[in-house]
Design an enzyme around this catalytic site. Structure first.
Site, mmCIF file in Angstrom:
data_model
loop_
_atom_site.group_PDB
_atom_site.id
_atom_site.type_symbol
_atom_site.label_atom_id
_atom_site.label_comp_id
_atom_site.label_asym_id
_atom_site.label_seq_id
_atom_site.Cartn_x
_atom_site.Cartn_y
_atom_site.Cartn_z
ATOM 1 N N GLU A 131 0.455 10.296 -11.242
ATOM 2 C CA GLU A 131 -0.666 9.709 -11.990
ATOM 3 C C GLU A 131 -1.857 10.657 -12.062
ATOM 4 O O GLU A 131 -2.562 10.704 -13.079
ATOM 5 C CB GLU A 131 -1.047 8.372 -11.345
ATOM 6 C CG GLU A 131 0.037 7.316 -11.552
ATOM 7 C CD GLU A 131 -0.014 6.172 -10.566
ATOM 8 O OE1 GLU A 131 -1.071 5.982 -9.918
ATOM 9 O OE2 GLU A 131 1.004 5.458 -10.429
ATOM 10 N N TYR A 172 -3.888 2.508 -3.169
ATOM 11 C CA TYR A 172 -2.532 2.522 -2.621
ATOM 12 C C TYR A 172 -2.475 2.093 -1.146
ATOM 13 O O TYR A 172 -1.564 1.343 -0.760
ATOM 14 C CB TYR A 172 -1.877 3.882 -2.833
ATOM 15 C CG TYR A 172 -1.246 4.004 -4.198
ATOM 16 C CD1 TYR A 172 0.057 3.559 -4.423
ATOM 17 C CD2 TYR A 172 -1.950 4.529 -5.273
ATOM 18 C CE1 TYR A 172 0.643 3.651 -5.684
ATOM 19 C CE2 TYR A 172 -1.379 4.622 -6.529
ATOM 20 C CZ TYR A 172 -0.081 4.179 -6.738
ATOM 21 O OH TYR A 172 0.480 4.254 -7.989
#
Length: 406
Positions: free
Chosen positions: A137, A95
């Protein structure tokens, strides 16, 4: 929590993102693959050439900016994305890489208009959005482990390979370690990761599970994507059809996806499928059938003709055994054999006048899956008919906004 100042700055960029969003995301992917070429092993390069990933990301960024003060409004679309991220193997440590390249792309496209104040606000906002996805997630991965699944990819053996129609073949996949496969919800998909000979990187594709759950195997039914117009042939689907034989091994992810059948809802169910879009709904109907489903199901399937109609025998067997299942078949261009056997209920394409004529009521839960034009037609026609959006359930790997009629 974002400050009110940051929220105001992000909201002020909404008109710019509406105009330049896809330019930014196109540049983002260029930067990403230039600086981190190993990520080509994860991201679908065919979708890159079609610009569908750029469009989907541009929409997500735009929607995030528009709803930055109420990100919960994006929860449904965020869940779809999160399921796919877990399936293909996006990790938390990736990310920051995405954030770095996204900010760089904004600066590259907007130039001096992307002031330090704007970039700093977007950096802060991206951190909040990224953490939202990371948390979702992580919970999904933990849930998989708790039900006996795995994180990442696992080797499966192709136990059986069966041609279902002219262009669709089923692959029966058994765990190479001999373990049972974990339970999944009807309608979910797996990712298959392959590296065909001559390819410089791996390719990942999602395929819906096309059978009711059994502890012995997963079944996927794959359409061989022929090249057409400006699009190349499907790299993975052609590899599976032409190169993979029984006894060979494939890398497979644990099942994911939120397009699932709600068996506890006793309202009537209407299922509409087009082409290979029948795969997830076949899993749904077979699960409903095996559990002694009582709510009535009307299943309308559209195909080019009988030669292209996969899993037809399974559909007809269920309809014979369960009076609560009613089948209708639409062939766009029926063959002479189809005509002789009266193998279809309607010639041509699905239209709402015909659909309204066969359905007893629009008070039902609608599940649909198929090619994008098919999905777009159904989504808009059902809304225009007055079916509540909450009663529309579908599998579409892209933003819902792409389905809305212009």
């Amino acid at each position: 929590m974002l400050s009110q100042e940051t929220i105001s700055i992000i909201k002020s960029t909404v008109p710019v993102l509406e105009k330049y969003g896809q330019d930014i995301t196109k540049r983002f992917y260029q930067r990403l693959f230039e600086n981190y070429p190993e990520l080509k092993n994860i991201f679908n390069q065919t979708n890159q050439r079609k610009s569908s990933q750029q469009q989907a990301l541009a929409n997500m960024v735009y929607q995030a900016a528009k709803h930055i003060d109420r990100l919960n409004d994006l929860s449904e679309e965020a869940l779809v994305v999160a399921h796919k991220h877990v399936s293909i193997g996006i990790r938390p440590d990736q990310y920051p890489i995405v954030g770095e390249q996204l900010l760089g792309a904004i600066k590259d496209i907007l130039g001096d208009a992307a002031t330090d104040t704007i970039l700093n606000a977007w950096a802060e906002a991206y951190g909040v959005i990224a953490q939202l996805f990371i948390d979702i997630e992580t919970q999904m991965r933990e849930a998989n482990l708790q039900k006996g699944a795995w994180d990442g990819y696992k080797e499966f053996v192709v136990a059986n390979k069966i041609q279902e129609s002219d262009g669709i073949t089923s692959f029966y996949l058994k765990p190479a370690d001999g373990q049972q496969v974990p339970v999944y919800s009807p309608g979910q998909y797996i990712s298959v990761k392959v590296k065909p000979e001559g390819e410089s990187h791996t390719h990942i594709r999602q395929y819906s599970l096309s059978d009711a759950y059994t502890s012995d195997f997963y079944r996927i039914s794959v359409k061989k994507e022929e090249g057409r117009h400006a699009l190349p042939e499907g790299i993975v689907s052609n590899y599976l059809h032409d190169e993979i034989e029984e006894g060979q091994r494939l890398l497979v992810s644990a099942p994911q996806g939120k397009f699932t059948l709600e068996l506890d809802n006793k309202k009537p169910i209407v299922i509409l499928s087009g082409g290979v879009g029948l795969t997830p709904v076949t899993s749904m109907v077979k699960t409903w059938h095996e559990k002694g489903g009582e709510q009535p199901i009307t299943w309308i399937h559209a195909a080019i003709n009988g030669r292209a109609h996969a899993l037809k025998d399974e559909m007809q067997t269920m309809a014979k055994e369960n009076p609560n299942l009613t089948l209708y078949t639409i062939y766009e261009n029926p063959t002479l054999e189809d005509q002789r056997e009266q193998a279809y209920d309607k010639e041509g394409r699905l239209d709402m006048d015909w659909l309204k004529g066969i359905l007893p009521s629009k008070d039902a839960e609608f599940y649909f899956c198929g090619p994008e034009p098919f999905m777009k037609l159904i989504y808009n026609d059902l809304l225009n008919w007055g079916v509540p959006e909450a009663s529309l359930h579908f599998e579409f790997f892209g933003p819902t906004s792409q389905l809305i009629a212009n």
